[in-house]
Design a protein around this motif. Structure first.
Motif, PDB file in Angstrom:
ATOM      1  N   THR A  37      35.771  52.865  46.659  1.00 33.57           N
ATOM      2  CA  THR A  37      35.185  54.022  46.539  1.00 33.57           C
ATOM      3  C   THR A  37      36.378  54.924  46.259  1.00 33.57           C
ATOM      4  OG1 THR A  37      33.325  53.469  47.864  1.00 33.57           O
ATOM      5  CG2 THR A  37      33.508  55.822  47.293  1.00 33.57           C
ATOM      6  N   SER A  78      34.820  52.848  40.271  1.00 29.61           N
ATOM      7  CA  SER A  78      34.280  52.711  41.508  1.00 29.61           C
ATOM      8  C   SER A  78      33.035  51.841  41.213  1.00 29.61           C
ATOM      9  CB  SER A  78      34.094  53.954  42.426  1.00 29.61           C
ATOM     10  OG  SER A  78      35.330  54.399  42.821  1.00 29.61           O
ATOM     11  N   THR A  79      32.100  52.169  40.296  1.00 25.69           N
ATOM     12  CA  THR A  79      30.848  51.477  40.085  1.00 25.69           C
ATOM     13  C   THR A  79      31.171  49.919  39.784  1.00 25.69           C
ATOM     14  OG1 THR A  79      30.304  53.538  39.163  1.00 25.69           O
ATOM     15  CG2 THR A  79      28.565  51.792  39.073  1.00 25.69           C
ATOM     16  N   HIS A 115      32.495  48.135  42.911  1.00 30.19           N
ATOM     17  CA  HIS A 115      31.492  47.824  44.038  1.00 30.19           C
ATOM     18  C   HIS A 115      30.762  46.686  43.560  1.00 30.19           C
ATOM     19  CE1 HIS A 115      31.667  51.076  46.687  1.00 30.19           C
ATOM     20  NE2 HIS A 115      31.632  52.096  46.029  1.00 30.19           N
ATOM     21  N   ASN A 142      30.339  43.165  45.361  1.00 30.35           N
ATOM     22  CA  ASN A 142      29.212  42.345  45.832  1.00 30.35           C
ATOM     23  C   ASN A 142      29.087  40.921  45.036  1.00 30.35           C
ATOM     24  OD1 ASN A 142      27.655  43.953  46.970  1.00 30.35           O
ATOM     25  ND2 ASN A 142      26.454  44.487  45.034  1.00 30.35           N
ATOM     26  N   SER A 148      27.630  44.314  51.941  1.00 28.55           N
ATOM     27  CA  SER A 148      28.775  44.824  51.282  1.00 28.55           C
ATOM     28  C   SER A 148      28.897  46.511  51.937  1.00 28.55           C
ATOM     29  CB  SER A 148      28.822  44.726  49.769  1.00 28.55           C
ATOM     30  OG  SER A 148      27.947  45.609  49.286  1.00 28.55           O
ATOM     31  N   SER A 149      27.670  47.166  51.820  1.00 28.41           N
ATOM     32  CA  SER A 149      27.980  48.383  52.342  1.00 28.41           C
ATOM     33  C   SER A 149      28.135  48.494  53.772  1.00 28.41           C
ATOM     34  CB  SER A 149      26.392  48.935  51.831  1.00 28.41           C
ATOM     35  OG  SER A 149      25.392  48.520  52.835  1.00 28.41           O
TER      36      SER A 149
END
Lengths: 306, 427
Positions: free
Chosen positions: A3, A18-19, A22, A26, A48-49
C-alpha cells in the motif's frame, strides 16, 4: 508494504501501483498454499488483509512465512518481478516456469499464437499443420510450446536460444507439457542450430530483442535490473536481429510458409514491412502489420511466395 | 426434472412446516395464497383438477377439457405421421420431399410411439369393459377382468401424462449451462456482504447438485463483500433449474456494520443467463473491439506487468465486458467472450419473449430482473418466495445451499401448470 508504494513506481518508470501489487500478493499466497488447500479467492483475500478476522481457518503453507516475507520484500525494495518470485508465469492457457536469465513472456506475445491458429485453420490444405516450425530466441519456450500444442500429429517445432539458461528452462517446460516428441530445443544463435534437413520451414515465429540500446537504462526497474539484457537489447536502432530474421525467413521458409515477428511498435513494424516489400525481391508476400490489444502496431506477419 | 412424486413430497413437507396440516387436496390452494399475490390461477385449477395420493405414488386426473384438447392434438399428430409415411413409401417422391418427410418423422418418432402405446392400451380397456359386460354371471372372471382394467387404466393415465409433457412447449435453453451474475443493490456494504452470501449459496448448491462452479470475476467491497460477482455453472440441466433465481433478492437483518441494532433492508440482484457460444449469437469478429485499458507506455519487452485485464466491447449493442481476475490475457479474453455471448443470447431471448408475451399473460421466469422474488428475513429465520408464496423456516440451510430445492421444485411445478394453461388458451 504494497500500500505504501501508492503510485510511486507508476510515476517513476510506469511500474506497478498498489492495486496491482495487492493482487500479486494474493497470488503469492495462493501459490504458496499447500496441496489440497482450496485456493479460493476469498481464502487468499482474507489471509492477505492483515487484521482481518473473517477467516480464522488454519491453512498449510508450502513456504514458511519468513520466506514469504523476504520474497515480498524483494518485490517491493528490489523491484524483483513477481514472476521470478513465484517461479512461473501464466501465459495463454499455460503455466510456464521462469527464472532469472530468461525473459518473462509478455501478454502481447500471446497474439502470435492466435495468428498461427488462424493460418492453420485457413491453410489446412497446405500442410502447415503437419509441417516443421521454428521459434527462434524461444526464452522460456512459450511460443514453441503453445504452437506445439496446436499442430497436427506430424507437426514439429524447433526452439532455439543462445542462452544456456533459456535452453534449460525451455526443456523443462517442454517436459512439463509432455511435448518432448514434438518440440526440439537447441542451443545457438537464431537459424544456426538448424540442420540441413531442417531448412524447409512451414513457419517461423520470433520475439527477438528489439529495444534500442539507448533505451535499456530507462526501462522499468523490474525489466532493467532483473531480466536478461540478451533478450532485450536489439542494437543501436533495435532492428539488428529483426532484419537478420527477415532475411532468414526469405530463404528458410518453404513456399507458402508463414512468419510472424514481434517488434517494438509502429516505427519498427513499418520499417520492417517496407524492407520486406522492397529489399527481398518479392520473396515474402501478403505482409501485414497487426496491433496488440493496447492498439500499438506490434507484429509483422506474412508468407513466403509460392 | 425431478420425478413428480418426490417433488411434491418435498413441497408438502415445506408447507407442513408453516401451516396447520392441509389435506392433500387442499395443497394447491395453499401453495399460492391469494393474499400474497392474486394470480389468474383459477383457470388452471379448473382444468388441472386435483391431486390424489395413492399409497406413496401420486397421480393426477386431467379435466375433460384438457383431455379433449389433447385428443385433438394427438389425432392431428397421427394424421400428420400417416401422411409422412405415405410420402416416404412413395417411389415417385423427390429426394427433397423424401428427406424432409423423413426428418419430420424422426422428430415425431417418440411421441408417435407413445400414441401407439396409448391406443393399444385404450383398445385393451374397451375389450376388458366388454368382457366385464359379457360375463356378469361369472364372478371370478369378472373380478379378474376388473383387476386388469384397473391396471390398464392406470397405465393409460401414465401414458397420457407423458404425452401431455411432450406436447407442452419446452425451453430449448433448459439443458444449457449458465452464467450467474450477482450484484449488490441498495444497502451499501450490507448489500455487498449479502451478495457474497448469495453467491456462495449458489456455489454450495451447485456442488451439492454435482455441477461445476467456476468463479469468473469478483469485485470486492471494502469489507470483503462482493459488489459484483459472476460465475459459470455447468452440468446437467443447469439453466432449467436455476432460471427462476433471476430477480431481486431482499434481505432483512441487523447488519454487522450497524452499531445501534437497527433492522436494515437491502437488496441483491441475481441474473441467470443461459450460456451460449459465438455461433448461437452469430457473433462476428468485426463487431468486437478487444482492448487492454492499461495506461500508456511502450508495452512489449519494455514492460513487466501482471496486469492482463481485457475489455471486450460489442460495437452494435455497446455492451462491454471486463475481466481481470485471470492471470493471463488469453484467459481473461475467453472468459469475457463467454460472458458477452451469454448476455447477447439473453437479450435476443428476452426480445423474443416480449413479442410472445404480448399474446399471453405474464408468467414466472420472465427473466424480469427488477421483480422482487424473494425475501430473506434473519430475525424471523425465514425465506419467502413471493411468486409461489412459499415460506421456508430454515434460512441457515438455505444459505448452505440445502433447502433451495423447496423453491426450485415449486417453481418448476408452477411453470408446468402455466404451460398447461397456455397450452389450453392457445387453442
Amino acid at each position: 508494504m504494497a500500500t505504501s508504494v501508492g503510485s510511486k513506481f507508476l510515476d517513476l518508470d510506469n511500474g506497478p501501483d498498489s492495486t496491482l501489487l495487492h493482487r500479486e500478493l494474493n497470488w503469492l499466497i495462493q501459490d504458496s498454499l499447500g496441496e489440497g488447500e482450496p485456493a479460493t479467492l476469498s481464502c487468499a483475500a482474507s489471509a492477505s488483509s492483515s487484521g482481518s478476522t473473517s477467516s480464522k481457518k488454519v491453512v498449510k503453507l508450502r513456504t514458511c512465512l519468513d520466506d514469504l516475507y523476504r520474497l515480498w520484500k524483494e518485490r517491493i525494495e528490489d523491484r524483483r518481478p513477481f514472476q521470478y518470485l513465484v517461479g512461473c508465469e501464466h501465459w495463454r492457457d499455460l503455466v510456464l516456469s521462469v527464472e532469472e536469465g530468461v525473459l518473462i513472456p509478455r501478454p502481447e506475445t500471446e497474439l502470435i499464437v492466435d495468428f498461427v491458429e488462424d493460418v492453420l485453420a485457413e491453410n489446412y490444405g497446405d500442410g502447415l499443420k503437419e509441417g516443421l516450425w521454428a521459434d527462434l530466441g524461444t526464452g522460456s519456450g512459450a511460443l514453441a510450446i503453445a504452437i506445439g500444442r496446436i499442430l497436427g500429429c506430424n507437426g514439429r517445432v524447433i526452439a532455439t536460444d543462445l542462452s544456456p539458461v533459456a535452453v534449460a528452462v525451455t526443456e523443462y517446460n517442454v517436459k512439463r507439457y509432455c511435448l518432448q516428441d514434438k518440440v526440439k530445443v537447441k542451443q545457438g544463435s537464431w537459424f544456426e542450430p538448424l540442420e540441413e534437413s531442417e531448412v524447409e520451414l512451414g513457419g517461423i515465429v520470433s520475439n527477438p530483442p528489439y529495444i534500442p540500446s539507448d533505451n535499456i537504462a530507462g526501462l522499468q526497474a523490474e525489466v532493467s535490473k532483473h531480466e536478461p539484457i540478451l533478450a532485450l537489447d536489439g542494437g543501436a536502432n533495435g532492428m539488428k536481429d529483426l532484419l537478420h530474421l527477415c532475411n532468414g525467413a526469405a530463404s528458410m521458409l518453404r513456399p507458402g510458409g508463414f512468419f510472424a515477428f514481434e517488434t517494438n511498435g509502429e516505427q519498427q513494424s513499418q520499417f520492417l514491412a517496407g524492407y520486406m516489400e522492397s529489399e527481398l525481391g518479392g520473396r515474402l508476400v501478403d505482409i501485414k502489420i497487426e496491433s496488440d490489444l493496447a492498439g500499438i502496431p506490434r507484429f509483422v506477419k506474412g508468407f513466403k511466395a509460392r | 426434472m425431478a420425478d413428480r412424486g418426490s417433488l411434491l413430497r418435498r413441497i408438502l413437507r415445506s408447507i407442513n412446516q408453516q401451516l396447520p396440516r392441509p389435506t392433500v387436496a387442499e395443497f394447491r390452494w395453499r401453495t399460492r395464497p391469494s393474499v400474497i399475490r392474486p394470480r389468474p390461477a383459477s383457470c388452471i385449477s379448473s382444468l388441472f383438477l386435483h391431486w390424489r395420493q395413492y399409497s406413496t405414488e401420486l397421480q393426477h386426473h386431467m379435466s375433460p377439457e384438457l383431455m379433449k384438447l389433447m385428443e385433438q392434438r394427438l389425432s392431428a399428430i397421427e394424421n400428420r405421421s400417416d401422411h409422412l409415411h405415405q410420402i416416404v413409401n412413395q417411389p415417385e417422391a423427390s429426394p427433397e420431399e423424401y428427406s424432409r418427410a423423413n426428418k419430420e418423422l424422426r422428430k415425431l418418432r417418440d411421441v408417435a410411439e407413445l400414441i401407439t402405446d396409448l391406443r393399444a392400451k385404450q383398445k385393451e380397456i374397451n375389450d376388458l369393459k366388454s368382457v366385464i359386460a359379457d360375463c356378469q354371471d361369472d364372478k371370478d372372471m369378472k373380478e379378474m377382468a376388473s383387476e386388469e382394467l384397473d391396471q390398464a387404466m392406470a397405465e393409460e393415465k401414465r401414458l397420457q401424462y407423458l404425452l401431455l409433457k411432450h406436447l407442452l412447449p419446452k425451453d430449448d435453453a433448459d439443458e444449457r449451462d449458465c452464467i450467474l451474475e450477482v450484484r449488490a443493490g441498495t444497502g451499501g456494504e450490507e448489500a455487498s456482504l449479502f451478495a457474497m452470501e448469495i453467491f456462495k449459496m449458489y456455489e454450495k448448491y451447485s456442488q451439492r447438485s454435482g455441477w461445476k462452479f467456476e468463479v469468473i470475476d469478483v469485485a470486492q467491497s471494502d469489507l470483503k463483500g462482493y459488489k459484483e460477482a459472476s460465475a459459470s455453472i455447468s452440468g446437467v440441466g443447469v439453466y432449467g433449474k436455476l432460471k427462476f433465481e433471476s430477480g431481486i433478492h431482499r434481505v432483512q437483518r441487523v447488519p454487522v456494520t450497524e452499531k445501534s441494532g437497527r433492522l436494515h433492508t437491502s437488496a441483491v440482484s441475481v441474473a441467470i443467463l443461459p450460456q451460449a457460444d459465438q455461433v448461437d449469437v452469430q457473433l462476428r469478429n468485426e463487431d468486437l473491439k478487444i482492448d487492454t485499458y492499461r495506461s500508456g507506455g511502450s508495452g512489449g519487452q519494455h514492460a513487466n506487468t501482471t496486469d492482463s485485464a481485457v475489455r471486450i466491447t460489442h460495437i452494435p449493442t455497446g455492451i462491454t465486458v471486463t475481466i481481470q481476475d485471470e492471470r493471463s490475457q488469453h484467459k481473461n479474453k475467453s472468459k469475457a467472450l463467454k460472458v458477452l455471448c451469454a448476455r447477447l443470447y439473453e437479450m435476443e431471448r428476452s426480445r423474443l419473449h416480449s413479442i410472445r408475451s404480448q399474446f399471453r399473460s405474464e408468467q414466472i421466469g420472465s427473466g424480469d430482473r427488477s421483480e422482487r422474488i424473494r425475501t430473506y428475513n434473519f430475525p424471523q429465520g425465514r425465506v419467502t418466495d413471493h411468486r409461489v408464496g412459499i415460506t421456508s423456516h430454515s434460512i441457515d440451510d438455505m444459505l448452505e445451499g440445502e433447502s433451495l430445492d423447496t423453491f426450485i421444485d415449486a417453481l418448476l411445478l408452477q411453470q408446468e401448470m402455466d404451460a398447461i394453461s397456455s397450452f389450453v388458451s392457445s387453442e
